[in-house]
Write a protein that holds these residues in place. Structure first.
Motif, short mmCIF file in Angstrom:
data_model
loop_
_atom_site.label_atom_id
_atom_site.label_comp_id
_atom_site.label_asym_id
_atom_site.label_seq_id
_atom_site.Cartn_x
_atom_site.Cartn_y
_atom_site.Cartn_z
N ALA A 110 0.90 -1.29 0.01
CA ALA A 110 -0.13 -0.11 0.09
C ALA A 110 0.99 0.99 0.00
CB ALA A 110 -1.09 -0.13 1.25
N ILE A 111 0.23 2.11 -0.81
CA ILE A 111 1.16 3.42 -0.78
C ILE A 111 0.08 4.59 -0.27
CG2 ILE A 111 1.94 5.40 -2.24
CD1 ILE A 111 2.82 3.31 -4.29
N THR A 112 0.45 4.85 1.20
CA THR A 112 -0.67 5.53 1.85
C THR A 112 -0.46 6.98 2.17
OG1 THR A 112 0.45 4.68 3.77
CG2 THR A 112 -1.58 3.28 2.89
N CYS A 113 0.90 7.60 2.07
CA CYS A 113 1.10 8.95 2.59
C CYS A 113 2.14 9.65 1.69
CB CYS A 113 1.57 8.67 4.13
SG CYS A 113 2.04 10.62 4.92
N PHE A 114 1.69 10.73 1.33
CA PHE A 114 2.72 11.79 0.80
C PHE A 114 2.91 13.05 1.48
CE2 PHE A 114 0.96 9.36 -2.76
CZ PHE A 114 1.84 9.01 -3.54
N VAL A 115 4.16 13.79 1.46
CA VAL A 115 4.63 14.79 2.09
C VAL A 115 5.38 15.57 1.10
CG1 VAL A 115 5.73 16.18 3.80
CG2 VAL A 115 4.34 14.03 4.49
N ALA A 116 5.15 16.63 0.81
CA ALA A 116 5.71 17.61 0.10
C ALA A 116 6.11 18.90 0.70
CB ALA A 116 5.33 17.86 -1.25
N ARG A 117 7.21 19.62 0.82
CA ARG A 117 7.61 20.54 1.61
C ARG A 117 6.86 21.74 0.84
NH1 ARG A 117 11.40 21.16 5.46
NH2 ARG A 117 11.67 23.24 4.73
N LYS A 118 6.39 22.69 1.49
CA LYS A 118 5.63 23.75 0.79
C LYS A 118 6.38 24.69 -0.37
CE LYS A 118 2.65 25.01 4.55
NZ LYS A 118 2.21 25.93 5.66
N GLU A 119 7.84 24.66 -0.06
CA GLU A 119 8.54 25.52 -1.12
C GLU A 119 8.86 24.48 -2.36
OE1 GLU A 119 11.59 23.91 1.79
OE2 GLU A 119 9.63 24.36 1.99
N HIS A 120 8.49 23.27 -2.28
CA HIS A 120 8.77 22.52 -3.43
C HIS A 120 7.36 21.96 -3.94
CE1 HIS A 120 12.81 22.80 -2.89
NE2 HIS A 120 12.76 22.35 -1.40
N ARG A 121 6.34 22.42 -3.74
CA ARG A 121 5.01 21.87 -4.16
C ARG A 121 4.84 22.41 -5.67
NH1 ARG A 121 1.46 22.58 1.15
NH2 ARG A 121 2.53 20.90 2.56
N GLY A 122 4.14 21.73 -6.41
CA GLY A 122 4.02 22.15 -7.83
C GLY A 122 4.90 21.59 -8.78
N LEU A 123 5.95 20.96 -8.52
CA LEU A 123 6.97 20.52 -9.26
C LEU A 123 7.01 19.00 -9.81
CD1 LEU A 123 10.03 21.88 -7.02
CD2 LEU A 123 9.03 22.87 -9.05
N GLY A 124 5.98 18.05 -9.37
CA GLY A 124 5.71 17.01 -9.72
C GLY A 124 6.60 15.82 -8.71
N LEU A 125 6.62 16.31 -7.47
CA LEU A 125 7.22 15.28 -6.39
C LEU A 125 6.50 14.18 -6.29
CD1 LEU A 125 8.54 17.65 -3.37
CD2 LEU A 125 9.79 16.66 -5.12
N ASN A 126 5.19 14.20 -6.11
CA ASN A 126 4.39 13.06 -6.09
C ASN A 126 4.24 12.08 -6.94
OD1 ASN A 126 3.80 14.18 -3.30
ND2 ASN A 126 1.37 14.24 -3.88
N ALA A 127 4.46 12.60 -8.07
CA ALA A 127 4.42 11.73 -9.51
C ALA A 127 6.04 10.69 -9.44
CB ALA A 127 4.41 12.42 -10.73
N ALA A 128 6.85 11.62 -8.96
CA ALA A 128 8.06 10.93 -8.87
C ALA A 128 8.36 9.99 -7.66
CB ALA A 128 9.25 12.24 -8.72
N ALA A 147 -3.83 1.49 -3.31
CA ALA A 147 -3.79 3.00 -2.73
C ALA A 147 -5.19 3.76 -2.48
CB ALA A 147 -2.63 4.04 -3.74
N TYR A 148 -5.25 4.68 -1.62
CA TYR A 148 -6.67 5.20 -1.32
C TYR A 148 -6.59 6.75 -1.62
CZ TYR A 148 -5.34 0.66 0.55
OH TYR A 148 -4.84 -0.37 0.90
N PRO A 149 -6.28 7.12 -2.70
CA PRO A 149 -6.16 8.63 -3.06
C PRO A 149 -7.40 9.19 -2.97
CG PRO A 149 -6.27 7.37 -5.26
CD PRO A 149 -6.37 6.36 -4.14
N VAL A 150 -7.35 10.72 -2.98
CA VAL A 150 -8.46 11.68 -3.12
C VAL A 150 -8.69 12.10 -4.60
CG1 VAL A 150 -9.04 13.91 -2.31
CG2 VAL A 150 -7.71 12.49 -0.65
N ASP A 151 -9.93 11.98 -4.98
CA ASP A 151 -10.37 12.43 -6.29
C ASP A 151 -10.66 13.98 -6.17
OD1 ASP A 151 -11.57 13.02 -8.85
OD2 ASP A 151 -13.22 11.63 -8.61
N THR A 152 -9.56 14.74 -6.71
CA THR A 152 -9.54 16.08 -6.56
C THR A 152 -10.34 16.85 -7.69
OG1 THR A 152 -7.62 16.35 -8.00
CG2 THR A 152 -7.49 16.47 -5.66
#
Length: 192
Positions: A110-128, A147-152
Protein backbone atom coordinates in the motif's frame (compact mmCIF):
# COMPACT_ATOMS: atom_id res chain seq x y z
CA UNK A 1 13.21 22.78 -14.06
CA UNK A 2 14.92 21.50 -10.91
CA UNK A 3 16.38 17.99 -10.77
CA UNK A 4 14.21 15.56 -8.75
CA UNK A 5 15.73 12.34 -7.45
CA UNK A 6 14.41 9.73 -5.03
CA UNK A 7 16.19 7.46 -2.59
CA UNK A 8 15.05 4.85 -0.05
CA UNK A 9 14.39 6.16 3.47
CA UNK A 10 17.24 4.38 5.24
CA UNK A 11 18.96 5.02 8.57
CA UNK A 12 21.72 6.94 6.76
CA UNK A 13 19.06 9.34 5.45
CA UNK A 14 17.29 9.87 8.77
CA UNK A 15 17.97 13.61 8.85
CA UNK A 16 16.61 13.89 5.30
CA UNK A 17 13.45 11.99 6.28
CA UNK A 18 12.90 14.43 9.14
CA UNK A 19 13.56 17.44 6.90
CA UNK A 20 11.09 16.16 4.30
CA UNK A 21 8.40 15.58 6.94
CA UNK A 22 8.82 19.00 8.55
CA UNK A 23 7.97 21.29 5.67
CA UNK A 24 4.22 21.65 5.94
CA UNK A 25 1.10 19.71 6.82
CA UNK A 26 1.00 17.15 9.60
CA UNK A 27 4.20 15.26 8.71
CA UNK A 28 6.23 16.57 11.62
CA UNK A 29 3.66 15.60 14.25
CA UNK A 30 2.42 12.40 12.60
CA UNK A 31 5.85 10.98 11.70
CA UNK A 32 3.97 8.86 9.16
CA UNK A 33 2.62 6.68 11.95
CA UNK A 34 -1.08 7.16 11.13
CA UNK A 35 -1.33 3.97 9.06
CA UNK A 36 0.92 1.84 11.28
CA UNK A 37 -0.94 2.49 14.54
CA UNK A 38 -4.52 1.97 15.64
CA UNK A 39 -6.58 5.03 16.66
CA UNK A 40 -6.02 4.32 20.35
CA UNK A 41 -2.28 3.79 19.88
CA UNK A 42 -1.92 6.96 17.83
CA UNK A 43 -3.87 8.99 20.37
CA UNK A 44 -1.68 7.71 23.21
CA UNK A 45 1.72 8.27 21.62
CA UNK A 46 3.72 11.46 21.67
CA UNK A 47 5.48 12.95 18.67
CA UNK A 48 8.76 11.71 20.14
CA UNK A 49 7.40 8.17 20.44
CA UNK A 50 6.11 8.25 16.85
CA UNK A 51 9.50 9.58 15.70
CA UNK A 52 11.19 6.67 17.49
CA UNK A 53 8.86 4.20 15.77
CA UNK A 54 9.70 5.65 12.35
CA UNK A 55 13.39 5.65 13.22
CA UNK A 56 13.13 1.92 13.90
CA UNK A 57 11.40 1.39 10.57
CA UNK A 58 14.10 3.12 8.52
CA UNK A 59 16.60 0.64 9.93
CA UNK A 60 14.67 -2.31 8.45
CA UNK A 61 14.46 -3.85 5.00
CA UNK A 62 12.45 -2.93 3.11
CA UNK A 63 12.53 0.72 4.13
CA UNK A 64 9.15 2.25 4.98
CA UNK A 65 9.28 4.73 2.12
CA UNK A 66 11.31 7.05 -0.01
CA UNK A 67 12.64 10.59 0.14
CA UNK A 68 12.47 12.94 -2.85
CA UNK A 69 15.22 15.49 -3.35
CA UNK A 70 15.04 18.72 -5.32
CA UNK A 71 18.50 19.79 -6.39
CA UNK A 72 19.91 17.74 -3.51
CA UNK A 73 17.58 19.05 -0.77
CA UNK A 74 15.17 16.64 0.92
CA UNK A 75 11.80 17.86 -0.29
CA UNK A 76 9.23 15.06 -0.05
CA UNK A 77 8.29 11.71 1.37
CA UNK A 78 6.11 8.72 0.47
CA UNK A 79 5.17 5.73 2.64
CA UNK A 80 5.12 2.47 0.71
CA UNK A 81 5.25 -1.01 2.12
CA UNK A 82 3.44 -4.26 2.76
CA UNK A 83 -0.17 -3.56 3.62
CA UNK A 84 0.09 -5.93 6.60
CA UNK A 85 2.55 -3.55 8.30
CA UNK A 86 0.12 -0.65 7.88
CA UNK A 87 -2.31 -2.01 10.45
CA UNK A 88 -4.89 0.76 10.20
CA UNK A 89 -5.85 -0.47 6.73
CA UNK A 90 -7.16 -3.79 8.10
CA UNK A 91 -9.23 -1.81 10.62
CA UNK A 92 -10.80 0.58 8.10
CA UNK A 93 -14.24 -0.69 7.14
CA UNK A 94 -14.40 1.24 3.86
CA UNK A 95 -11.19 -0.44 2.68
CA UNK A 96 -12.00 -3.88 4.08
CA UNK A 97 -15.27 -3.98 2.16
CA UNK A 98 -13.73 -2.59 -1.05
CA UNK A 99 -10.51 -4.53 -1.54
CA UNK A 100 -10.54 -7.85 -3.38
CA UNK A 101 -7.12 -8.69 -1.87
CA UNK A 102 -6.69 -10.84 1.26
CA UNK A 103 -5.83 -8.58 4.20
CA UNK A 104 -3.11 -10.94 5.44
CA UNK A 105 -1.22 -11.15 2.13
CA UNK A 106 2.30 -9.69 2.47
CA UNK A 107 2.62 -9.44 -1.32
CA UNK A 108 -0.02 -6.70 -1.34
CA UNK A 109 1.62 -3.34 -0.76
CA UNK A 110 0.00 0.00 0.00
CA UNK A 111 1.07 3.54 -0.78
CA UNK A 112 -0.59 5.62 1.90
CA UNK A 113 1.11 8.91 2.61
CA UNK A 114 2.78 11.74 0.69
CA UNK A 115 4.45 14.84 2.08
CA UNK A 116 5.84 17.67 -0.02
CA UNK A 117 7.58 20.62 1.59
CA UNK A 118 5.66 23.83 0.82
CA UNK A 119 8.51 25.43 -1.10
CA UNK A 120 8.71 22.45 -3.46
CA UNK A 121 5.02 21.88 -4.21
CA UNK A 122 3.89 21.94 -7.81
CA UNK A 123 7.11 20.42 -9.16
CA UNK A 124 5.86 16.87 -9.64
CA UNK A 125 7.29 15.41 -6.43
CA UNK A 126 4.35 13.08 -5.84
CA UNK A 127 4.58 11.66 -9.36
CA UNK A 128 8.32 11.04 -8.92
CA UNK A 129 7.78 9.50 -5.49
CA UNK A 130 4.98 7.29 -6.83
CA UNK A 131 7.17 5.96 -9.67
CA UNK A 132 9.93 5.19 -7.18
CA UNK A 133 7.46 3.54 -4.77
CA UNK A 134 6.24 1.22 -7.54
CA UNK A 135 9.85 0.27 -8.27
CA UNK A 136 10.52 -0.33 -4.55
CA UNK A 137 7.46 -2.57 -4.28
CA UNK A 138 8.40 -4.51 -7.41
CA UNK A 139 11.99 -4.97 -6.20
CA UNK A 140 10.71 -6.39 -2.89
CA UNK A 141 8.32 -8.92 -4.41
CA UNK A 142 5.00 -7.08 -4.29
CA UNK A 143 2.27 -8.67 -6.38
CA UNK A 144 -0.22 -5.81 -6.16
CA UNK A 145 -0.04 -2.21 -4.92
CA UNK A 146 -3.12 -0.50 -3.51
CA UNK A 147 -3.68 3.15 -2.66
CA UNK A 148 -6.57 5.22 -1.37
CA UNK A 149 -6.18 8.63 -3.02
CA UNK A 150 -8.41 11.68 -3.13
CA UNK A 151 -10.38 12.53 -6.26
CA UNK A 152 -9.56 16.22 -6.58
CA UNK A 153 -11.87 16.62 -9.58
CA UNK A 154 -14.97 16.61 -7.37
CA UNK A 155 -14.21 19.98 -5.76
CA UNK A 156 -11.96 21.71 -3.29
CA UNK A 157 -9.87 19.40 -1.13
CA UNK A 158 -8.15 20.88 1.94
CA UNK A 159 -4.36 20.65 1.55
CA UNK A 160 -4.01 18.48 4.68
CA UNK A 161 -6.26 15.82 3.08
CA UNK A 162 -3.94 15.48 0.10
CA UNK A 163 -1.50 13.31 2.02
CA UNK A 164 -3.33 10.35 0.47
CA UNK A 165 -2.21 11.52 -2.98
CA UNK A 166 -4.38 12.65 -5.88
CA UNK A 167 -6.32 10.14 -7.96
CA UNK A 168 -5.02 11.76 -11.16
CA UNK A 169 -1.40 11.05 -10.15
CA UNK A 170 -2.16 7.37 -9.64
CA UNK A 171 -4.13 7.03 -12.87
CA UNK A 172 -1.28 8.66 -14.81
CA UNK A 173 1.08 6.06 -13.31
CA UNK A 174 -1.02 3.14 -14.59
CA UNK A 175 -3.17 2.40 -11.53
CA UNK A 176 -6.81 1.55 -12.12
CA UNK A 177 -9.77 2.48 -9.97
CA UNK A 178 -11.21 -0.74 -8.55
CA UNK A 179 -13.74 0.56 -6.02
CA UNK A 180 -15.01 3.67 -4.27
CA UNK A 181 -14.52 3.50 -0.52
CA UNK A 182 -16.63 6.63 0.01
CA UNK A 183 -17.46 9.66 -2.14
CA UNK A 184 -14.29 11.18 -3.53
CA UNK A 185 -12.11 8.38 -2.15
CA UNK A 186 -11.48 5.57 -4.63
CA UNK A 187 -9.38 2.48 -4.09
CA UNK A 188 -6.82 2.10 -6.87
CA UNK A 189 -4.56 -0.83 -7.66
CA UNK A 190 -1.64 -1.76 -9.85
CA UNK A 191 -0.79 -5.38 -10.56
CA UNK A 192 2.93 -6.00 -10.92
Amino acid sequence: MPAITTLPATAERWDDVQHALSGGGDGRSCQCAWFTLTNAEFDHTSVDERRDLLHGEVQADPPPGLVAYVDGEAAGWVRAGPRTIQRRIARTRAIITSTPQPLDDDSVWAITCFVARKEHRGLGLNAALLRAAVDLARDHGARVIEAYPVDTSIGHVPPNDLYHGALSTFLAAGFTETAVTKPGRPLVALEL
